[in-house]
Design a protein around this motif. Structure first.
Motif, PDB file in Angstrom:
ATOM      1  N   GLU A  30     -57.349 -58.681  -5.190  1.00  0.00           N
ATOM      2  CA  GLU A  30     -59.086 -58.247  -4.916  1.00  0.00           C
ATOM      3  C   GLU A  30     -58.466 -56.959  -4.472  1.00  0.00           C
ATOM      4  O   GLU A  30     -57.700 -56.159  -4.184  1.00  0.00           O
ATOM      5  N   ASN A  31     -59.665 -55.957  -4.935  1.00  0.00           N
ATOM      6  CA  ASN A  31     -60.386 -54.311  -4.137  1.00  0.00           C
ATOM      7  C   ASN A  31     -62.149 -54.909  -3.591  1.00  0.00           C
ATOM      8  O   ASN A  31     -62.357 -54.862  -4.291  1.00  0.00           O
ATOM      9  N   PRO A  32     -61.433 -54.512  -2.394  1.00  0.00           N
ATOM     10  CA  PRO A  32     -62.868 -54.721  -1.967  1.00  0.00           C
ATOM     11  C   PRO A  32     -64.316 -53.531  -1.901  1.00  0.00           C
ATOM     12  O   PRO A  32     -65.393 -53.567  -1.391  1.00  0.00           O
ATOM     13  N   LEU A  33     -63.329 -53.101  -2.509  1.00  0.00           N
ATOM     14  CA  LEU A  33     -64.003 -51.609  -2.784  1.00  0.00           C
ATOM     15  C   LEU A  33     -65.207 -51.775  -3.671  1.00  0.00           C
ATOM     16  O   LEU A  33     -64.882 -52.308  -4.863  1.00  0.00           O
ATOM     17  N   PRO A  34     -66.486 -50.732  -4.354  1.00  0.00           N
ATOM     18  CA  PRO A  34     -66.761 -50.348  -2.970  1.00  0.00           C
ATOM     19  C   PRO A  34     -67.428 -50.990  -2.190  1.00  0.00           C
ATOM     20  O   PRO A  34     -67.918 -50.612  -1.259  1.00  0.00           O
ATOM     21  N   VAL A 177     -67.298 -60.257   4.955  1.00  0.00           N
ATOM     22  CA  VAL A 177     -65.439 -61.732   5.677  1.00  0.00           C
ATOM     23  C   VAL A 177     -64.794 -61.214   4.461  1.00  0.00           C
ATOM     24  O   VAL A 177     -63.782 -61.267   4.973  1.00  0.00           O
ATOM     25  N   GLY A 178     -65.229 -61.513   3.491  1.00  0.00           N
ATOM     26  CA  GLY A 178     -64.112 -60.902   2.426  1.00  0.00           C
ATOM     27  C   GLY A 178     -64.034 -62.384   1.572  1.00  0.00           C
ATOM     28  O   GLY A 178     -63.234 -62.496   0.636  1.00  0.00           O
ATOM     29  N   ASP A 179     -65.027 -63.220   1.202  1.00  0.00           N
ATOM     30  CA  ASP A 179     -64.908 -64.406   0.657  1.00  0.00           C
ATOM     31  C   ASP A 179     -65.461 -64.016  -0.901  1.00  0.00           C
ATOM     32  O   ASP A 179     -65.678 -64.663  -1.590  1.00  0.00           O
ATOM     33  N   GLU A 180     -66.202 -63.413  -0.645  1.00  0.00           N
ATOM     34  CA  GLU A 180     -67.035 -63.403  -1.695  1.00  0.00           C
ATOM     35  C   GLU A 180     -67.471 -61.555  -2.648  1.00  0.00           C
ATOM     36  O   GLU A 180     -67.082 -61.022  -1.330  1.00  0.00           O
ATOM     37  N   PHE A 181     -67.468 -61.962  -3.580  1.00  0.00           N
ATOM     38  CA  PHE A 181     -67.131 -60.792  -4.447  1.00  0.00           C
ATOM     39  C   PHE A 181     -68.489 -60.468  -5.547  1.00  0.00           C
ATOM     40  O   PHE A 181     -68.925 -61.366  -6.534  1.00  0.00           O
ATOM     41  N   ARG A 182     -68.360 -59.424  -5.568  1.00  0.00           N
ATOM     42  CA  ARG A 182     -69.274 -59.214  -7.602  1.00  0.00           C
ATOM     43  C   ARG A 182     -68.231 -58.987  -8.571  1.00  0.00           C
ATOM     44  O   ARG A 182     -69.421 -60.042  -9.432  1.00  0.00           O
ATOM     45  N   TYR A 183     -67.240 -58.541  -9.136  1.00  0.00           N
ATOM     46  CA  TYR A 183     -66.977 -58.366  -9.865  1.00  0.00           C
ATOM     47  C   TYR A 183     -65.734 -59.908 -10.062  1.00  0.00           C
ATOM     48  O   TYR A 183     -65.452 -59.665  -8.736  1.00  0.00           O
TER      49      TYR A 183
END
Length: 251
Positions: A30-34, A177-183
């Motif tokens: 995973e990559n939290p950015l942007p 939080v780190g569990d939800e992502f756009r891509y």
């Protein structure tokens, strides 16, 4: 004697390498950015029909990539299909417990991967979607319930699968939080192996070939965000930045 031991060690290395090559793997990263900001999670029991606003980009080894918007196809089902009908990605029911299905008829080399953008909708009237990770089985973002990482239904395909989540989603001014992502990015490759004692084989493209391997199914949980209007989004982002500055000042 030393040569004999060396031969035994090398033989063991080749056996392990061969085992690694024959055993396909799934690697998550995973990559939290942007980063994205939403007002709230609207639904954690998202179905295929509720993922309108998501785009699907499919990659081929012998043709340009294709991007299609997801569309509802039934009460709880949805899909995206290539213009020529040579590929499709579909899902029916709650994504936590019901699989997605990718189908490829061939003609463009290998289907070597795909990318899902949950916030690709042209306007806020579309629903949008977030990709909810397993998160060690814990509850993560408020109102999101438990998630589920990408995993195959049944036997895994012969190639290796690289799954990458990008751009973590935060609610309001709180940090992500780190569990939800756009891509969600999924790529298919054959990992390097050993050709002989000193030579390695570079990674090779993998994927559906439209012949011997035309389809597979997988799980990936999703949630629906409340998609803010552009002005509201600016205010939320400003609040998140202000919170971050206050935290830094406290240190």
């Amino acid at each position: 004697m030393k040569n004999g031991k060396r031969a035994i060690v090398l033989a063991g290395m080749f056996i392990l390498a061969a085992a690694g090559i024959s055993q396909a793997i799934v690697i998550h990263s995973e990559n939290p950015l942007p980063g994205e900001v939403i007002p709230a999670v609207s639904d954690y029991q998202t179905t295929g029909a509720e993922m309108v606003g998501m785009s699907v980009t499919v990659f081929f080894t012998a043709a340009p990539s294709e991007t299609v918007l997801w569309a509802a196809t039934g009460v709880d089902s949805g899909a995206a299909s290539g213009a020529g009908g040579d590929w499709s990605l579909s899902e029916s029911g709650d994504t936590f417990g019901n699989p997605w299905t990718l189908i490829y008829q061939g003609g463009k080399g290998l289907l070597s991967g795909f990318r899902l953008d949950g916030f690709a909708a042209p306007d806020a009237a579309q629903v949008g979607v977030m990709f909810d990770r397993t998160f060690d089985g814990n509850f993560g973002t408020p109102d999101s319930f438990r998630g589920r990482d990408f995993e195959y239904l049944g036997a895994e395909p012969p190639f290796d699968t690289f799954v990458r989540y990008e751009s973590s989603v935060a609610v309001g001014a709180a940090p992500a939080v780190g569990d939800e992502f756009r891509y969600l990015n999924v790529a298919f490759l054959y990992l390097p192996g050993f050709d002989d004692e000193f030579t390695t084989i570079p990674p090779q493209p993998g994927g559906l070939d439209g012949d011997n391997l035309r389809t597979f199914s997988f799980f990936q949980d999703t949630n629906n965000p409340i998609v803010p209007e552009p002005f509201t989004l600016v205010l939320l982002a400003g609040g998140a930045v202000l919170t971050l500055r206050r935290r830094k000042a406290a240190y």
